[in-house]
Design an enzyme around this catalytic site. Structure first.
Site, PDB file in Angstrom:
ATOM      1  N   ASP A  12     -41.414  99.178 -48.856  1.00 16.53           N
ATOM      2  CA  ASP A  12     -40.911  98.504 -50.044  1.00 16.53           C
ATOM      3  C   ASP A  12     -41.010  97.004 -49.780  1.00 16.53           C
ATOM      4  O   ASP A  12     -40.274  96.461 -48.949  1.00 16.53           O
ATOM      5  CB  ASP A  12     -39.459  98.937 -50.291  1.00 16.53           C
ATOM      6  CG  ASP A  12     -38.852  98.288 -51.528  1.00 16.53           C
ATOM      7  OD1 ASP A  12     -39.441  97.326 -52.065  1.00 16.53           O
ATOM      8  OD2 ASP A  12     -37.762  98.734 -51.957  1.00 16.53           O
ATOM      9  N   HIS A  13     -41.908  96.331 -50.498  1.00 16.82           N
ATOM     10  CA  HIS A  13     -42.184  94.924 -50.211  1.00 16.82           C
ATOM     11  C   HIS A  13     -40.984  94.019 -50.517  1.00 16.82           C
ATOM     12  O   HIS A  13     -40.937  92.876 -50.056  1.00 16.82           O
ATOM     13  CB  HIS A  13     -43.405  94.455 -51.019  1.00 16.82           C
ATOM     14  CG  HIS A  13     -44.261  93.485 -50.282  1.00 16.82           C
ATOM     15  ND1 HIS A  13     -43.748  92.486 -49.473  1.00 16.82           N
ATOM     16  CD2 HIS A  13     -45.615  93.350 -50.210  1.00 16.82           C
ATOM     17  CE1 HIS A  13     -44.739  91.783 -48.957  1.00 16.82           C
ATOM     18  NE2 HIS A  13     -45.879  92.284 -49.381  1.00 16.82           N
ATOM     19  N   ARG A  14     -40.002  94.503 -51.251  1.00 22.09           N
ATOM     20  CA  ARG A  14     -38.797  93.709 -51.508  1.00 22.09           C
ATOM     21  C   ARG A  14     -37.960  93.551 -50.244  1.00 22.09           C
ATOM     22  O   ARG A  14     -37.211  92.576 -50.109  1.00 22.09           O
ATOM     23  CB  ARG A  14     -37.949  94.363 -52.606  1.00 22.09           C
ATOM     24  CG  ARG A  14     -38.630  94.475 -53.961  1.00 22.09           C
ATOM     25  CD  ARG A  14     -37.811  95.308 -54.927  1.00 22.09           C
ATOM     26  NE  ARG A  14     -37.577  96.661 -54.438  1.00 22.09           N
ATOM     27  CZ  ARG A  14     -36.868  97.581 -55.095  1.00 22.09           C
ATOM     28  NH1 ARG A  14     -36.322  97.285 -56.267  1.00 22.09           N
ATOM     29  NH2 ARG A  14     -36.719  98.788 -54.589  1.00 22.09           N
TER      30      ARG A  14
END
Length: 378
Positions: free
Chosen positions: A350-352
């Site tokens: 999850d790039h967040r």
């Protein structure tokens, strides 16, 4: 109808253990319910005579809805009609309101069957008290079904609660979680040899997955910034490594969680995982056993799958997809060609929460643990 999890809104009664007129003591099992995640027997909280069953076997009721009435020995059965001011209203996503447009009442299961079959409930004549529509009334209607073009034999398979939930969550995950993927080949030659020795000495048998779970748990400890989840207005970082493991069951899957996996021995992980997997296949897991965690493992190696990418299970921030071990030629340190057993793994991130460099560090820490398996016994 009890609530068996924060996201559970309804339950299906699969078995009634008592019938109307039976004596009931506190603690007696009344009925069994099935949600999208678990099946559980529900005991009575008070004693008396079972006067009325309002939700029959096979029907669905909302959380907190009255499914039965228990009275004393002289009590009369409550009236079958519902107080219009106390009518249970179903959210639109649960297949429409309890009262349809023409004023007729429809059971929860009838509304679901009508939705799945494309039947307009205003065209159905109810056979229940006061014209209440039951599922059997809906099934008696021949609903038009659009045939495939060109026409071909097909079977319409209604969705159960688990499949609907899986579909909703996976679509939500792909639409709201910015995925990226990192892939690496891991040499498991030493691990296989050490596992063979350990299994010869131990009464239980360690699986490759047991090593994968422990290695990922240790990797999260070595890269603590990746041991986190997205919480809208914050990132939550955890002290311990809680690792979920995907378990395929009939009609779907569960992801039970091994808590504090970095503190447990391989044999303890193996024993716990066998127990969780067995109860998952029986749909007997409790909510706290499949909720939480910051990462999960999905292993399709036993099916001969070389590599794949998995969808993250929100709110977790990573998912490790594990392929089958294969003998492949590699370049040895002296430049010669040798053969090693390599396992391809893909880390979905999850790039967040996890940036590219952080994900690479986590995958490198996992690879180091697997390729130096003696550290997994410490």
């Amino acid at each position: 109808m009890p609530q068996l999890g924060e996201t559970v809104t309804e339950g299906k009664i699969t078995v009634w253990f008592k019938t109307v007129g039976d004596s009931v003591a506190p603690g007696d099992n009344l009925f069994e319910i099935e949600t999208d995640k678990v099946s559980m027997e529900v005991p009575a909280t008070s004693g008396g005579i079972l006067r009325e069953i309002r939700v029959k076997q096979g029907e669905v009721a909302l959380v907190s809805a009255i499914v039965a009435v228990i009275g004393d020995g002289e009590a009369k059965a409550p009236p079958a009609t519902l107080d219009p001011y106390n009518e249970v209203r179903t959210p639109p996503r649960n297949f429409g309101p309890a009262t349809v447009a023409n004023g007729a009442k429809a059971s929860p299961l009838a509304r679901r069957v009508a939705f799945e079959a494309g039947v307009d409930l205003t065209t159905v004549k109810g056979s229940g008290p006061h014209g209440r529509i039951h599922a059997a009334d809906v099934k008696a209607i021949k609903a038009p079904i659009a045939a495939p073009v060109p026409e071909a034999p097909f079977e319409r398979v209604p969705l159960d609660a688990m499949r609907r939930t899986i579909a909703r969550r996976l679509v939500e995950a792909k639409q709201t979680v910015p995925h990226f993927y990192l892939t690496s080949d891991v040499d498991i030659s030493r691990l296989l040899a050490l596992r063979e020795e350990a299994n010869a000495a131990l009464s239980g048998k360690l699986s490759i997955n047991d090593f994968v779970i422990k290695a990922l748990a240790l990797a999260l400890q070595r890269v603590p910034d990746a041991n986190a989840v997205w919480a809208d207005d914050a990132v939550l970082r955890f002290k311990h490594s809680d690792v979920g493991v995907a378990v395929a069951i009939e009609g779907g899957l569960f992801t039970p969680v091994i808590r504090n996996a970095e503190t447990k021995s391989l044999s303890a992980i193996s024993s716990e995982m066998k127990d969780l997997a067995a109860r998952a296949r029986e749909r007997k897991l409790l909510p706290h056993e499949y909720q939480g965690g910051s990462t999960s493992v999905s292993n399709l190696g036993m099916y001969g799958v070389r590599e794949f990418a998995a969808i993250i299970n929100p709110p977790q921030s990573t998912m490790l997809a594990v392929g089958a071990g294969q003998r492949r030629p590699v370049e040895a340190a002296n430049g010669a060609i040798a053969f090693a057993t390599l396992m391809t793994v893909t880390l979905s991130c999850d790039h967040r929460v996890v940036d590219g460099a952080l994900g690479a560090q986590l995958l490198a820490a996992f690879k180091a643990a697997i390729e130096n398996p003696i550290t997994l016994f410490v």
